[in-house]
Structures are given as structure tokens and as C-alpha cells.
Design an enzyme around this catalytic site. Structure first.
Site, PDB file in Angstrom:
ATOM      1  N   ARG A   1       0.883  -1.256  -0.139  1.00 34.93           N
ATOM      2  CA  ARG A   1       0.213   0.184  -0.189  1.00 34.93           C
ATOM      3  C   ARG A   1       0.891   1.376   0.107  1.00 34.93           C
ATOM      4  O   ARG A   1       0.257   2.173  -0.617  1.00 34.93           O
ATOM      5  CB  ARG A   1      -0.923  -0.094   1.106  1.00 34.93           C
ATOM      6  CG  ARG A   1      -1.998  -1.166   1.156  1.00 34.93           C
ATOM      7  CD  ARG A   1      -3.260  -0.986   2.047  1.00 34.93           C
ATOM      8  NE  ARG A   1      -3.810   0.179   1.809  1.00 34.93           N
ATOM      9  CZ  ARG A   1      -3.913   1.304   2.586  1.00 34.93           C
ATOM     10  NH1 ARG A   1      -2.739   1.238   3.571  1.00 34.93           N
ATOM     11  NH2 ARG A   1      -4.591   2.337   2.512  1.00 34.93           N
TER      12      ARG A   1
ATOM     13  N   CYS B   1      14.006  -5.751  -4.552  1.00 32.44           N
ATOM     14  CA  CYS B   1      14.855  -5.189  -5.394  1.00 32.44           C
ATOM     15  C   CYS B   1      14.313  -4.234  -6.153  1.00 32.44           C
ATOM     16  O   CYS B   1      13.868  -4.242  -7.178  1.00 32.44           O
ATOM     17  CB  CYS B   1      15.372  -6.239  -6.498  1.00 32.44           C
ATOM     18  SG  CYS B   1      16.886  -5.897  -7.262  1.00 32.44           S
ATOM     19  N   GLU B   2      13.875  -3.073  -5.391  1.00 31.86           N
ATOM     20  CA  GLU B   2      13.139  -2.014  -5.906  1.00 31.86           C
ATOM     21  C   GLU B   2      13.087  -0.952  -4.867  1.00 31.86           C
ATOM     22  O   GLU B   2      12.733  -0.950  -3.673  1.00 31.86           O
ATOM     23  CB  GLU B   2      11.496  -2.639  -6.011  1.00 31.86           C
ATOM     24  CG  GLU B   2      10.446  -1.620  -6.174  1.00 31.86           C
ATOM     25  CD  GLU B   2      10.167  -1.417  -7.460  1.00 31.86           C
ATOM     26  OE1 GLU B   2      10.315  -2.150  -8.174  1.00 31.86           O
ATOM     27  OE2 GLU B   2       9.738  -0.278  -7.863  1.00 31.86           O
TER      28      GLU B   2
END
Ligand SMILES: *Cc1c(COP(=O)(O)O)cnc(C)c1O
Length: 497
Positions: A370, A401-402
Site C-alpha cells: 500500500r 529489489c526495488e
């Protein structure tokens, strides 16, 4: 947006920190935000009478801890406030077999938004006559399941759906069954957000029949003339995380107007008005949601006034809270893995912190999307102990990985938080587990219900073997052992020394 090398430019735009001033007590559990049974005992957070370190050691982290007293208490608050009306729990917020049973026992109705939510509720033994099925693209298979199970309401959302439902309903009637009870979902041109609503002449969205174009009236008339269907009433849903009743009142005005049009066109007096869900909850101490009692009082008043104006009897009301029942009673426990102080730039606002600590935990956007998806605001506390270390500006991030993998964007934590400490994020009961993914092949966390000192795993942790089983090449390959996804027994969670 202009591209630029990362870092310095952002850093030099001196922004006051959105975290505000540090609170006096960094470890306080504001009763407004935290589950009803949350308290600190000897510094450690306890939920439903269980200490968080013990829950984490037994069940691993990340872990959803559901305070049964809180969730069922909120369900009861709605049922009491809306006595004489129907309260449907919107199960897309969070659904599992145990929850379906609690909602059934507590006398509420249940909304499903897909055939599989419906199938789960039925499998858990939920009484079909108290289930409503929503969805803007219900398949023939989903509709058949609804008709065969004899559910209470199919909420019609398109003309295509009416075409699909009629033959199924007609077959049931031909076999001696009753007509299928339906609502027509009307899009009333009210869009509500946290503190304001927009009233428009038409709505540019996928749900429902437009009231403004006359589609909603056309649909209602068509259903009334269809012997295999029974039009029980009208439905409207205007948004989510709404703090104000003004949007509901505006929607009620328009949808009661539609009741009047239906009456004029067909002579039919519809008996039910479902005003949907969307009641807001407190994610942060400053959020100020309306109580179920106030919502009920105001909705009743406005529907009575509007009905008097069009000269129709007051229909039976229904509401569909999801978040307001399931959201506040659950917290997510994470273990801190790494802490990285990052310089925010040399020339900040005088007095503003120059360093932000990136506190990385062992879950992230796969168990709570969210923040990344809606920029939602959460708060969290150091849960396994209290600390009187000075506050440090922190950002709690996941392990994906972001770089958008943020759980809590800006908050103050004690500056001595360290790897191995436990963080508890508040109000994660709605739209977190239910929106969980396997991004980066992280595994869906378990849900543990706590109540009066007893902890029960109501959904187990997904295992790597569960995931391998879906993969054509890996179906029969054993998952590595010891499994990455299973906490080792007596894993020393939260024990920092
Ligand atoms: C999502 C939804 C709800 C529940 O919304 P909350 O914000 O969780 O209360 C209710 N009714 C319908 C039709 C919905 O789509």
C-alpha cells in the site's frame, strides 16, 4: 520530470521533514492506532496477551498478528450501530476460513468480489443466503456458482452480466427454484476521498451503471421485467478510507432519487438500499475516523429525509465495511536486518536532520504494497523493548529489489535500533495480506490470531515447496534445507544485547 544524477539535487531542495517533530514518547502505543489489546509489559509489546518476541520466535517474521478481540469488537460495533440494517463485511480486505467463521458467528453478512472469495466463504461454511457477490466482470462460472449456492445477492454491474445471469436464473426457476435476488449497482457521480468528495455529472470508471446516462434506471427496469430475477434494491459505493459522511449523504441523495425514478417508471417500491463501504480508519495518530454509531445515525437521517422528499417508505439499509473491521486489529512484525545512515545533503533547513536511516526489514512490498501503490501512511514502533535513546529520522524499507519498496516513509525511531530488533507496523489488517505477492520469490507470511494469551496460526506461512510445486521444472525438486522460508527453531528474534 527532469533527469539528474541521484542524490545531491534532491538533497539541496531543503524540505522540512514530513515526519514532523519527534513525539515525546517514541515507544507509545496510541490506542487510536494500535489494536485494542496492545500494551507494553516490561517494555515489550504484547498483543492479545502474547509477547511479540515469543510470537516472532515461534512463527517467524514477517508475521501478521491479528487481535481477535479487536476485529470482532469492531464487527460488533457495526452490527450494534446498524441494528435493523445489514452489515456486510467486505472480505477483499482480508479473508481466510477462520475469519469467515467469525463473521458468520457474529451475525454479519459477507461480500465476495470474485468466485474464489465466494468459494472460500462457502467452503468455510458461511451461510450462502448472507453472501453478496460483487465484480465488474463476473464470469459465467462465477455466476453459476452464485446461483447454484443460492447466495443472498448478486450485485449486477453491467448489461453483459444481466445477459449472462438470466439463462442461469431461468434454469433455476424452471427447476422449481426461486428467482435470483439481485441489486443494481449504480454509479452516482460521487467520488469520496479521505476528507473531501467530488460530485460530478458522470463517472469515468469501470464499476456500476451510470445514473446520469439513465443506464441505472434502464437496468433496474429490465431486471424488474425479468421473471427469473428479483430486484431487491439498489447499491452504490463511493470510495475508500473516507473520514467524512458528507460523500455518503450526497450519494444517498442521488440513489434515493433513483429509487423514485424506478417507482415512477414501474410502480415498484424497492426494499433495500446498500450504501457500500469505505469507512476510514486511523493509520496515524492524527487520523480521525467517524465512529460506526455516528455513521449509522447520519446515514439513517439522510435516507429518511430523502425518502420523505420523494414520498417513498424508508428501505432497509445495508453497508459494507472492510477496512474498518479488519484493518486496525492487525500489526505486522518484522525483524530489522540492516541499518544504513544516508546523508540528506549539506544545506538542509536549519534544524532539520541531515541523515536518514534506511532501516531494512525482512519483508516489504510483497506483504504490504500500500505504501508503494498509494503512498499510504503507516506508523511503527520498536516492539521488543523500549529505548530512551534520542530520536533518529528513519525510513523503514523492505528487502525487495526495488527502490519504491517502502513500508513507512518517514518516522522517528530511537537512534539505537539495531539488527535483530523487532518492528511492529500498525493497522495492517486490511489490504496487506490479501494483496500479498511472491515478488522476488518472497513467501506470503502467516497470520496468527491472538486472544487472551492464546496464539493460533490461522494461515500458515507459504513455503518454498508450495511455490516450487507450481513450477513445471521444479515440481518434484525438493526445496533447499534448511529452508530459507522457515525460521530456524528458537531463531533468536528480537534478542539484542
Ligand atoms: C472495496 C469495497 C468495499 C469495502 O471498502 P472498505 O474501504 O474496505 O470499507 C465495500 N463495497 C464494495 C463494493 C467494495 O468494492
Amino acid at each position: 520530470m527532469r533527469a539528474h544524477p541521484a542524490g545531491p539535487l534532491h538533497g539541496s531542495i531543503a524540505q522540512p521533514t514530513p515526519a514532523g517533530a519527534p513525539p515525546a514518547d517514541l515507544g507509545a502505543l496510541d490506542p487510536h492506532v494500535w489494536p485494542r489489546t496492545a500494551r507494553r509489559v516490561d517494555g515489550e509489546v504484547h498483543l492479545g496477551g502474547r509477547p511479540v518476541t515469543e510470537l516472532a520466535r515461534t512463527h517467524g517474521t514477517p508475521l501478521f498478528v491479528l487481535d481477535e478481540t479487536d476485529l470482532r469488537g469492531r464487527a460488533a460495533d457495526f452490527a450494534t450501530a446498524f441494528d435493523g440494517a445489514d452489515v456486510h463485511y467486505a472480505s477483499k480486505a482480508f479473508l481466510c476460513g477462520q475469519l469467515a467463521r467469525w463473521i458468520a458467528e457474529d451475525g454479519l453478512h459477507l461480500d465476495a468480489c470474485s468466485g474464489n472469495e465466494l468459494a472460500l466463504a462457502l467452503a468455510a461454511g458461511f451461510p450462502p443466503e448472507r453472501i453478496a457477490l460483487h465484480g465488474n466482470n463476473k464470469s459465467p462460472v462465477e455466476l453459476r456458482l452464485a446461483v447454484d449456492a443460492g447466495i443472498g445477492r448478486v450485485v449486477l454491474d453491467s448489461f453483459d452480466e444481466i445477459d449472462r445471469l438470466v439463462p442461469l436464473a431461468a434454469a433455476r426457476v424452471a427447476a422449481g427454484g426461486a428467482p435470483v435476488p439481485v441489486l443494481v449497482r449504480s454509479t452516482v457521480g460521487i467520488e469520496a476521498h479521505t476528507h473531501e468528495f467530488i460530485a460530478t455529472a458522470h463517472e469515468d470508471q469501470k464499476f456500476g451503471f451510470s445514473l446520469a446516462t439513465g443506464d441505472a434506471l434502464t437496468a433496474a427496469v429490465r431486471v424488474i421485467r425479468e421473471p427469473a430475477l428479483r430486484l431487491a434494491g439498489l447499491h452504490s459505493h463511493i470510495g475508500s478510507q473516507i473520514f467524512d459522511t458528507a460523500g455518503f449523504e450526497a450519494a444517498a441523495h442521488r440513489v434515493v432519487g433513483l429509487l423514485g425514478q424506478v417507482h415512477q417508471a414501474t410502480g415498484e417500491v424497492l426494499g433495500e438500499l446498500n450504501l457500500g463501504g469505505g469507512f476510514g480508519i486511523a493509520y496515524l495518530a492524527e487520523d480521525d475516523p467517524v465512529s460506526p454509531a455516528d455513521v449509522a445515525r447520519r446515514l439513517r437521517a439522510v435516507v429518511e429525509a430523502e425518502c420523505a422528499m420523494v414520498g417513498l417508505p424508508v428501505p432497509r439499509l445495508a453497508v459494507e465495511p472492510g477496512r474498518a473491521i479488519a484493518g486496525p486489529g492487525t500489526v505486522t512484525l518484522y525483524e530489522i536486518g540492516t541499518i544504513k545512515p544516508v546523508r540528506l545533503g549539506a544545506s538542509g533547513t536549519p534544524g532539520a536532520p541531515l541523515v536518514r536511516n534506511y532501516v531494512s526489514v525482512d519483508g516489504g512490498m510483497s506483504d504490504n504494497i500500500r505504501t508503494a501503490l498509494y503512498d499510504a501512511a503507516y506508523t511503527c514502533v520498536l516492539a521488543n523493548r523500549v529505548s530512551d535513546a534520542p530520536p533518529a529520522l528513519c525510513r523503514v524499507v523492505g528487502k525487495h529489489c526495488e527502490s519504491g519498496d517502502v513500508l513507512v516513509r518517514d518516522l522517528w525511531l530511537p537512534s539505537d535500533v539495531q539488527p535483530g530488533d523487532l518492528l511492529a507496523v500498525a493497522a495492517t489488517g486490511a489490504y496487506c495480506w490479501s494483496m500479498a505477492s511472491n515478488y522476488n520469490y518472497l513467501l506470503k507470511p502467516p497470520v496468527v490470531a491472538v486472544r487472551e494469551g492464546v496464539a493460533t496460526e490461522i494461515v500458515r506461512r507459504q513455503t518454498l515447496s508450495d511455490v516450487f510445486a507450481l513450477d513445471a521444472v521444479l515440481t518434484d525438486v525438493p526445496a533447499p534445507s534448511p529452508a530459507i522460508d522457515q525460521p530456524a527453531p528458537e531463531h533468536p528474534v528480537g534478542t539484542t544485547s
